[in-house]
Write a protein that holds these residues in place. Structure first.
Motif, PDB file in Angstrom:
ATOM      1  N   TYR A 250      82.491  86.456  63.170  1.00 34.44           N
ATOM      2  CA  TYR A 250      81.169  86.278  63.763  1.00 34.44           C
ATOM      3  C   TYR A 250      81.129  86.955  65.121  1.00 34.44           C
ATOM      4  O   TYR A 250      82.109  86.905  65.887  1.00 34.44           O
ATOM      5  N   TRP A 251      80.013  87.591  65.411  1.00 32.69           N
ATOM      6  CA  TRP A 251      79.788  88.153  66.736  1.00 32.69           C
ATOM      7  C   TRP A 251      78.671  87.373  67.396  1.00 32.69           C
ATOM      8  O   TRP A 251      77.568  87.229  66.840  1.00 32.69           O
ATOM      9  N   CYS A 252      78.953  86.824  68.573  1.00 32.44           N
ATOM     10  CA  CYS A 252      78.010  85.966  69.280  1.00 32.44           C
ATOM     11  C   CYS A 252      77.436  86.714  70.481  1.00 32.44           C
ATOM     12  O   CYS A 252      78.201  87.214  71.333  1.00 32.44           O
ATOM     13  N   GLU A 253      76.119  86.783  70.549  1.00 31.98           N
ATOM     14  CA  GLU A 253      75.480  87.451  71.690  1.00 31.98           C
ATOM     15  C   GLU A 253      75.926  86.788  73.000  1.00 31.98           C
ATOM     16  O   GLU A 253      76.289  87.467  73.963  1.00 31.98           O
TER      17      GLU A 253
ATOM     18  N   SER B 176      79.625  86.778  77.155  1.00 32.61           N
ATOM     19  CA  SER B 176      78.788  87.610  76.290  1.00 32.61           C
ATOM     20  C   SER B 176      79.629  88.400  75.312  1.00 32.61           C
ATOM     21  O   SER B 176      80.830  88.637  75.536  1.00 32.61           O
ATOM     22  N   SER B 177      78.990  88.798  74.198  1.00 30.25           N
ATOM     23  CA  SER B 177      79.617  89.660  73.184  1.00 30.25           C
ATOM     24  C   SER B 177      80.976  89.110  72.766  1.00 30.25           C
ATOM     25  O   SER B 177      82.019  89.730  72.978  1.00 30.25           O
TER      26      SER B 177
ATOM     27  N   VAL C   1      83.562  87.777  69.890  1.00 28.22           N
ATOM     28  CA  VAL C   1      83.940  87.835  68.479  1.00 28.22           C
ATOM     29  C   VAL C   1      84.770  86.595  68.147  1.00 28.22           C
ATOM     30  O   VAL C   1      85.732  86.267  68.864  1.00 28.22           O
TER      31      VAL C   1
ATOM     32  N   CYS D 165      80.177  94.531  68.685  1.00 24.04           N
ATOM     33  CA  CYS D 165      80.004  93.875  67.387  1.00 24.04           C
ATOM     34  C   CYS D 165      80.705  94.680  66.298  1.00 24.04           C
ATOM     35  O   CYS D 165      80.334  95.832  66.028  1.00 24.04           O
TER      36      CYS D 165
ATOM     37  N   ALA E  97      80.986  91.999  60.989  1.00 17.94           N
ATOM     38  CA  ALA E  97      80.722  90.675  61.563  1.00 17.94           C
ATOM     39  C   ALA E  97      79.322  90.184  61.229  1.00 17.94           C
ATOM     40  O   ALA E  97      78.374  90.966  61.105  1.00 17.94           O
ATOM     41  N   HIS E  98      79.207  88.864  61.111  1.00 15.66           N
ATOM     42  CA  HIS E  98      77.918  88.187  60.978  1.00 15.66           C
ATOM     43  C   HIS E  98      77.377  87.971  62.394  1.00 15.66           C
ATOM     44  O   HIS E  98      78.012  87.310  63.209  1.00 15.66           O
ATOM     45  N   ARG E  99      76.209  88.513  62.711  1.00 17.48           N
ATOM     46  CA  ARG E  99      75.663  88.435  64.061  1.00 17.48           C
ATOM     47  C   ARG E  99      74.988  87.082  64.299  1.00 17.48           C
ATOM     48  O   ARG E  99      74.168  86.641  63.483  1.00 17.48           O
TER      49      ARG E  99
ATOM     50  N   THR F  13      72.690  85.551  67.145  1.00 19.51           N
ATOM     51  CA  THR F  13      71.947  85.852  68.363  1.00 19.51           C
ATOM     52  C   THR F  13      71.741  84.591  69.190  1.00 19.51           C
ATOM     53  O   THR F  13      71.905  83.470  68.715  1.00 19.51           O
TER      54      THR F  13
END
Length: 426
Positions: free
Chosen positions: A3-6, A17-18, A20, A37, A41-43, A45
């Motif tokens: 997962y990638w988290c804003e 920020s950003s 993983v 990202c 990865a599943h984004r 936001t």
């Protein structure tokens, strides 16, 4: 899964920020901030938080929402209506209701719940063929909703201090600590359910039984309703010459594995006993407001050494973010000061899975939109002071997506709640 988290709130360094997050077998295996990202990865936001822990729930109380306000009354008159509802439950109806309630929790970001469970038997106290049939309904409900449950199986032996059980309370009781222990010992813990224990209150467990109960449950979570009402304190002082907190201390019930729920009407000595023993305090601010219980000394308890958790109790509202905000607002109203709890402290209370016996590391993620009418323009690190459960868009529990785009995998949660509640009141 990756997962990638804003933005993500990390325990050690606050919001980064950003970020993983790598997940395998339902556990977090790596967290790397300041990362682009990855293509696989599943984004997620907005702001990503760990899953919320609802440390105090009575799932069946959800069927009382919007049905107890017409005549005012007190906690004690509200309790009469609650007993009437409890008399209508059976394993099948409880499965339907609890599934919908736990799904409602998941929509608001809850991935772990402490179910303070005392409706054990059939009306009148007769046993089901499976003596834990009601518990098993809760296990299945949690599994269907995709969250974990700590079943705080509750010992309930008396109708009040020096009072026998009344007919509406018979189904709550096993009759003795030994009988309660025998039944609870047959509960099995698994990946969905962790067996815990609860002392309902010093009203419902006599002084002569408290020590035996603590000895019968020597490890694992132990929760107790404590000093929710001044009348409880007055009755305990009259009968024993001790406050409820002092009575629990005498029985050896206060310890880091114990959580005192409500802890509203406490003396300075009570606060010291709870804090010095490392006993946790679970506040349920929206319920305590709804029932006119009062505002407890949350800041003093934390400063004395009591870890803080949050619960939705009777589910007048199911929204951990509102509970956290109500905790801070209660402190502001009580003291006339702002910022009684920092966002980091509220974050800790929101995610107090340890109070329910679960070890850290589960892949529980809650993504909150930062561009809604409530959150637009806020600093990510202050989002919990403006966001509500309606801003939760994705929830991942034990590595599985259970809420996506604001929809739970079980379907229309409102319809499920309406059907289950209508069946009970029919």
């Amino acid at each position: 899964m990756r997962y990638w988290c804003e933005h993500a709130w990390l325990d050690s360094s606050g919001v980064r920020s950003s970020v993983v997050v790598d997940v395998a077998d339902g556990r977090i295996t790596a967290v790397v901030p300041d990362s682009p990202c990855p293509p696989d990865a599943h984004r997620l936001t907005g702001l990503v938080l760990p899953g919320f822990a609802n440390a105090h729930s009575h799932a069946f109380h959800r069927a009382l929402r919007g049905r107890t306000h017409a005549d005012g009354g007190t906690f004690w008159t509200w309790r009469t209506g609650m007993y009437s509802l409890a008399s209508k439950l059976d394993p099948d109806s409880y499965l339907k209701l609890a599934t919908a309630v736990y799904a409602e929790m998941a929509l608001a970001g809850v991935t772990c719940v402490g179910e303070f469970h005392y409706v054990h038997h059939a009306p009148g106290g007769s046993r089901y063929a499976d003596p834990n049939a009601m518990s098993e309904a809760l296990r299945e409900a949690a599994s269907l909703a995709g969250i974990r449950v700590t079943l705080l199986d509750t010992c309930y032996l008396a109708g009040g201090i020096d009072q026998p059980l009344d007919p509406s309370q018979l189904r709550f009781s096993d009759g003795s600590v030994d009988a309660w222990t025998s039944r609870v010992s047959s509960l099995r813990s698994d990946s969905t359910l962790l067996a815990g224990a609860a002392i309902h209150s010093v009203r419902a467990v006599p002084r002569s039984s408290l020590s035996a109960l603590v000895s019968a449950w020597p490890t694992g979570p132990l929760h107790v309703h404590l000093s929710e009402q001044p009348a409880e304190n007055e009755a305990c002082l009259s009968a024993y010459g001790l406050s409820p907190t002092e009575l629990l201390a005498e029985a050896g019930a206060l310890s880091p594995r114990t959580t005192a729920v409500h802890a509203t009407h406490l003396s300075t000595k009570d606060i010291s006993l709870l804090g010095s023993s490392g006993t946790g305090a679970c506040f349920c601010p929206t319920t305590e407001a709804d029932l006119a219980d009062g505002i407890g000394p949350a800041r003093e308890l934390v400063d004395a050494g009591s870890p803080l958790s949050l619960g939705s109790d009777q589910h007048a509202v199911i929204d951990p973010l509102l509970e956290a905000r109500a905790l801070e607002h209660g402190e502001r109203l009580r003291t006339g000061q702002r910022g009684r709890f920092t966002p980091a402290e509220l974050f800790s209370a929101l995610t107090a899975h340890a109070s329910l016996g679960w070890q850290p590391g589960f892949a529980d993620l809650v993504a909150i939109s930062l561009d809604t009418p409530r959150t637009a323009g806020c600093l990510p690190e202050q989002a919990m002071l403006v966001a509500t459960g309606a801003d939760v868009h994705t929830v991942i529990a034990s590595g599985k997506v259970i809420v996506e785009d604001g929809h739970h995998r079980v379907g229309d949660v409102g319809r499920l709640l309406a059907a289950a509640i209508e069946e009970l009141w029919r």
